[in-house]
Design a protein around this motif. Structure first.
Motif, PDB file in Angstrom:
ATOM      1  N   ALA A 102       0.844  -1.190   0.000  1.00 55.09           N
ATOM      2  CA  ALA A 102       0.000   0.000   0.000  1.00 55.09           C
ATOM      3  C   ALA A 102       0.884   1.248   0.000  1.00 55.09           C
ATOM      4  O   ALA A 102       1.829   1.346   0.791  1.00 55.09           O
ATOM      5  CB  ALA A 102      -0.911   0.017   1.229  1.00 55.09           C
ATOM      6  N   LEU A 103       0.585   2.182  -0.891  1.00 53.55           N
ATOM      7  CA  LEU A 103       1.271   3.472  -0.951  1.00 53.55           C
ATOM      8  C   LEU A 103       0.326   4.548  -0.432  1.00 53.55           C
ATOM      9  O   LEU A 103      -0.824   4.643  -0.876  1.00 53.55           O
ATOM     10  CB  LEU A 103       1.665   3.804  -2.389  1.00 53.55           C
ATOM     11  CG  LEU A 103       2.046   5.271  -2.683  1.00 53.55           C
ATOM     12  CD1 LEU A 103       3.340   5.643  -1.960  1.00 53.55           C
ATOM     13  CD2 LEU A 103       2.168   5.510  -4.184  1.00 53.55           C
ATOM     14  N   THR A 104       0.805   5.359   0.510  1.00 50.15           N
ATOM     15  CA  THR A 104       0.029   6.491   0.992  1.00 50.15           C
ATOM     16  C   THR A 104       0.934   7.711   1.087  1.00 50.15           C
ATOM     17  O   THR A 104       2.129   7.592   1.337  1.00 50.15           O
ATOM     18  CB  THR A 104      -0.583   6.237   2.390  1.00 50.15           C
ATOM     19  OG1 THR A 104       0.460   5.989   3.335  1.00 50.15           O
ATOM     20  CG2 THR A 104      -1.537   5.047   2.368  1.00 50.15           C
ATOM     21  N   PHE A 105       0.369   8.864   0.864  1.00 48.70           N
ATOM     22  CA  PHE A 105       1.081  10.119   1.094  1.00 48.70           C
ATOM     23  C   PHE A 105       0.068  11.252   1.145  1.00 48.70           C
ATOM     24  O   PHE A 105      -1.073  11.125   0.685  1.00 48.70           O
ATOM     25  CB  PHE A 105       2.141  10.392   0.011  1.00 48.70           C
ATOM     26  CG  PHE A 105       1.605  10.526  -1.392  1.00 48.70           C
ATOM     27  CD1 PHE A 105       1.175  11.757  -1.894  1.00 48.70           C
ATOM     28  CD2 PHE A 105       1.532   9.423  -2.229  1.00 48.70           C
ATOM     29  CE1 PHE A 105       0.686  11.887  -3.183  1.00 48.70           C
ATOM     30  CE2 PHE A 105       1.040   9.532  -3.527  1.00 48.70           C
ATOM     31  CZ  PHE A 105       0.625  10.766  -4.012  1.00 48.70           C
ATOM     32  N   PHE A 125       7.484   1.806 -10.278  1.00 52.77           N
ATOM     33  CA  PHE A 125       7.974   1.027 -11.416  1.00 52.77           C
ATOM     34  C   PHE A 125       9.151   0.152 -11.020  1.00 52.77           C
ATOM     35  O   PHE A 125       9.792   0.361  -9.978  1.00 52.77           O
ATOM     36  CB  PHE A 125       8.379   1.958 -12.563  1.00 52.77           C
ATOM     37  CG  PHE A 125       9.529   2.871 -12.240  1.00 52.77           C
ATOM     38  CD1 PHE A 125      10.831   2.541 -12.603  1.00 52.77           C
ATOM     39  CD2 PHE A 125       9.321   4.081 -11.587  1.00 52.77           C
ATOM     40  CE1 PHE A 125      11.897   3.382 -12.295  1.00 52.77           C
ATOM     41  CE2 PHE A 125      10.385   4.936 -11.286  1.00 52.77           C
ATOM     42  CZ  PHE A 125      11.669   4.580 -11.651  1.00 52.77           C
ATOM     43  N   ASP A 126       9.431  -0.836 -11.863  1.00 48.54           N
ATOM     44  CA  ASP A 126      10.598  -1.697 -11.703  1.00 48.54           C
ATOM     45  C   ASP A 126      11.149  -2.010 -13.087  1.00 48.54           C
ATOM     46  O   ASP A 126      10.754  -1.368 -14.072  1.00 48.54           O
ATOM     47  CB  ASP A 126      10.243  -2.978 -10.927  1.00 48.54           C
ATOM     48  CG  ASP A 126       9.052  -3.714 -11.533  1.00 48.54           C
ATOM     49  OD1 ASP A 126       8.929  -3.733 -12.782  1.00 48.54           O
ATOM     50  OD2 ASP A 126       8.237  -4.267 -10.769  1.00 48.54           O
ATOM     51  N   GLY A 127      12.020  -2.988 -13.186  1.00 52.48           N
ATOM     52  CA  GLY A 127      12.630  -3.309 -14.465  1.00 52.48           C
ATOM     53  C   GLY A 127      11.682  -3.896 -15.487  1.00 52.48           C
ATOM     54  O   GLY A 127      12.005  -3.961 -16.678  1.00 52.48           O
ATOM     55  N   LEU A 128      10.496  -4.301 -15.049  1.00 54.04           N
ATOM     56  CA  LEU A 128       9.509  -4.884 -15.955  1.00 54.04           C
ATOM     57  C   LEU A 128       8.433  -3.885 -16.387  1.00 54.04           C
ATOM     58  O   LEU A 128       7.592  -4.212 -17.216  1.00 54.04           O
ATOM     59  CB  LEU A 128       8.846  -6.103 -15.293  1.00 54.04           C
ATOM     60  CG  LEU A 128       9.783  -7.266 -14.939  1.00 54.04           C
ATOM     61  CD1 LEU A 128       9.019  -8.383 -14.244  1.00 54.04           C
ATOM     62  CD2 LEU A 128      10.478  -7.801 -16.199  1.00 54.04           C
ATOM     63  N   ASP A 130       5.715  -0.327 -15.278  1.00 53.33           N
ATOM     64  CA  ASP A 130       5.004   0.425 -14.245  1.00 53.33           C
ATOM     65  C   ASP A 130       4.107  -0.476 -13.412  1.00 53.33           C
ATOM     66  O   ASP A 130       3.409  -1.348 -13.946  1.00 53.33           O
ATOM     67  CB  ASP A 130       4.136   1.520 -14.871  1.00 53.33           C
ATOM     68  CG  ASP A 130       4.950   2.679 -15.414  1.00 53.33           C
ATOM     69  OD1 ASP A 130       6.182   2.689 -15.182  1.00 53.33           O
ATOM     70  OD2 ASP A 130       4.374   3.564 -16.060  1.00 53.33           O
ATOM     71  N   ARG A 131       4.112  -0.244 -12.114  1.00 52.60           N
ATOM     72  CA  ARG A 131       3.141  -0.875 -11.214  1.00 52.60           C
ATOM     73  C   ARG A 131       1.985   0.091 -10.966  1.00 52.60           C
ATOM     74  O   ARG A 131       0.879  -0.317 -10.624  1.00 52.60           O
ATOM     75  CB  ARG A 131       3.783  -1.229  -9.864  1.00 52.60           C
ATOM     76  CG  ARG A 131       4.979  -2.145  -9.910  1.00 52.60           C
ATOM     77  CD  ARG A 131       4.670  -3.475 -10.541  1.00 52.60           C
ATOM     78  NE  ARG A 131       5.412  -3.673 -11.770  1.00 52.60           N
ATOM     79  CZ  ARG A 131       4.970  -4.309 -12.829  1.00 52.60           C
ATOM     80  NH1 ARG A 131       3.746  -4.797 -12.844  1.00 52.60           N
ATOM     81  NH2 ARG A 131       5.717  -4.444 -13.900  1.00 52.60           N
ATOM     82  N   LEU A 132       2.270   1.382 -11.102  1.00 54.12           N
ATOM     83  CA  LEU A 132       1.258   2.431 -10.932  1.00 54.12           C
ATOM     84  C   LEU A 132       1.775   3.685 -11.626  1.00 54.12           C
ATOM     85  O   LEU A 132       2.957   3.998 -11.555  1.00 54.12           O
ATOM     86  CB  LEU A 132       0.997   2.708  -9.453  1.00 54.12           C
ATOM     87  CG  LEU A 132      -0.036   3.798  -9.083  1.00 54.12           C
ATOM     88  CD1 LEU A 132      -0.788   3.392  -7.821  1.00 54.12           C
ATOM     89  CD2 LEU A 132       0.629   5.154  -8.863  1.00 54.12           C
ATOM     90  N   THR A 156       1.053  -4.602  -6.629  1.00 60.08           N
ATOM     91  CA  THR A 156       1.696  -5.894  -6.412  1.00 60.08           C
ATOM     92  C   THR A 156       3.111  -5.840  -6.983  1.00 60.08           C
ATOM     93  O   THR A 156       3.303  -5.515  -8.153  1.00 60.08           O
ATOM     94  CB  THR A 156       0.906  -7.030  -7.080  1.00 60.08           C
ATOM     95  OG1 THR A 156      -0.422  -7.064  -6.528  1.00 60.08           O
ATOM     96  CG2 THR A 156       1.572  -8.369  -6.850  1.00 60.08           C
ATOM     97  N   ALA A 157       4.089  -6.135  -6.154  1.00 61.66           N
ATOM     98  CA  ALA A 157       5.482  -6.088  -6.594  1.00 61.66           C
ATOM     99  C   ALA A 157       5.774  -7.241  -7.552  1.00 61.66           C
ATOM    100  O   ALA A 157       5.235  -8.342  -7.402  1.00 61.66           O
ATOM    101  CB  ALA A 157       6.414  -6.160  -5.392  1.00 61.66           C
TER     102      ALA A 157
END
Length: 218
Positions: A102-105, A125-128, A130-132, A156-157
């Protein structure tokens, strides 16, 4: 229940609570370094490491900065994504593939040098890929009431490292006036089995406390 069995459940119960509350993002409240007013941080400078500053600059500000008046969402400092120009902020953090996070800010707009809404992109994001990838926009902050808004999202990572990135897309053609951030946090979301363990731990602990209380009252 035998004491040894109770201790095992208590230890597992505590481990679940710790995993739920574990904070992954470092300096998400922007309380370090301490500044009595404000400071502009240029791209490439490591003043707020492990946050990496890109594009032009960002601005770290104390609530007594002399330009924008109003409390921080948490603590005594916050960060404007527009310093001397549009800025970018990135932090990489460890994740477990397949695990839900969960991301919050909290975010608001710097009203000092902007008559238009402030906007920024939020990217995980990661090497594969965007996650969001989302845009936030804010307006209406005034002196004494910054009208903080809380952002919530889950992802989800897919790899062992994920990066969180904020990029200002508000060009104020001058000093500050962008999206301001505070209380940035990423936490693991407990799996159903862990949540069940949490409930079981509560069920085991509370009756024991009640029984002990009854025995004391006899």
């Amino acid at each position: 229940m035998k004491r040894s069995t109770y201790l095992v459940f208590a230890a597992a119960f505590a481990a679940v609570i710790h995993s739920i509350n574990a904070q992954i993002i470092v300096n998400g409240d922007f309380e370090t370094p301490d500044t009595p007013t404000f400071m502009d941080i240029r791209a490439g400078e490591n003043t707020i490491a492990p946050w990496v500053v890109g594009l032009d600059s960002v601005q770290l500000a104390d609530v007594n900065n002399g330009f924008v008046f109003g409390p921080a969402f948490k603590g005594a400092q916050y960060l404007d994504l527009n310093g001397l120009g549009r800025g970018r902020l990135t932090q990489a953090f460890a994740t477990t593939p397949g695990l839900l996070y969960a991301l919050t800010f909290a975010y608001t707009n710097n009203y000092y040098n902007s008559s238009t809404p402030a906007s920024a992109t939020v990217r995980l994001f990661d090497g594969l890929g965007d996650r969001l990838n989302q845009t936030v926009t804010h307006t209406g902050a005034v002196a004494g009431n910054l009208k903080w808004t809380v952002f919530n999202a889950q992802f989800t990572a897919s790899q062992n490292t994920t990066s969180l990135q904020f990029t200002s897309i508000t060009d104020t053609l001058g000093y500050s006036g962008g999206i301001m951030l505070d209380a940035v946090a990423v936490q693991a979301v407990p799996e159903p089995a862990s949540a069940a363990l949490l409930l079981l731990g509560a069920a085991l602990c509370f009756p024991r406390r009640r029984t002990a209380a009854l025995e004391r009252n006899r």
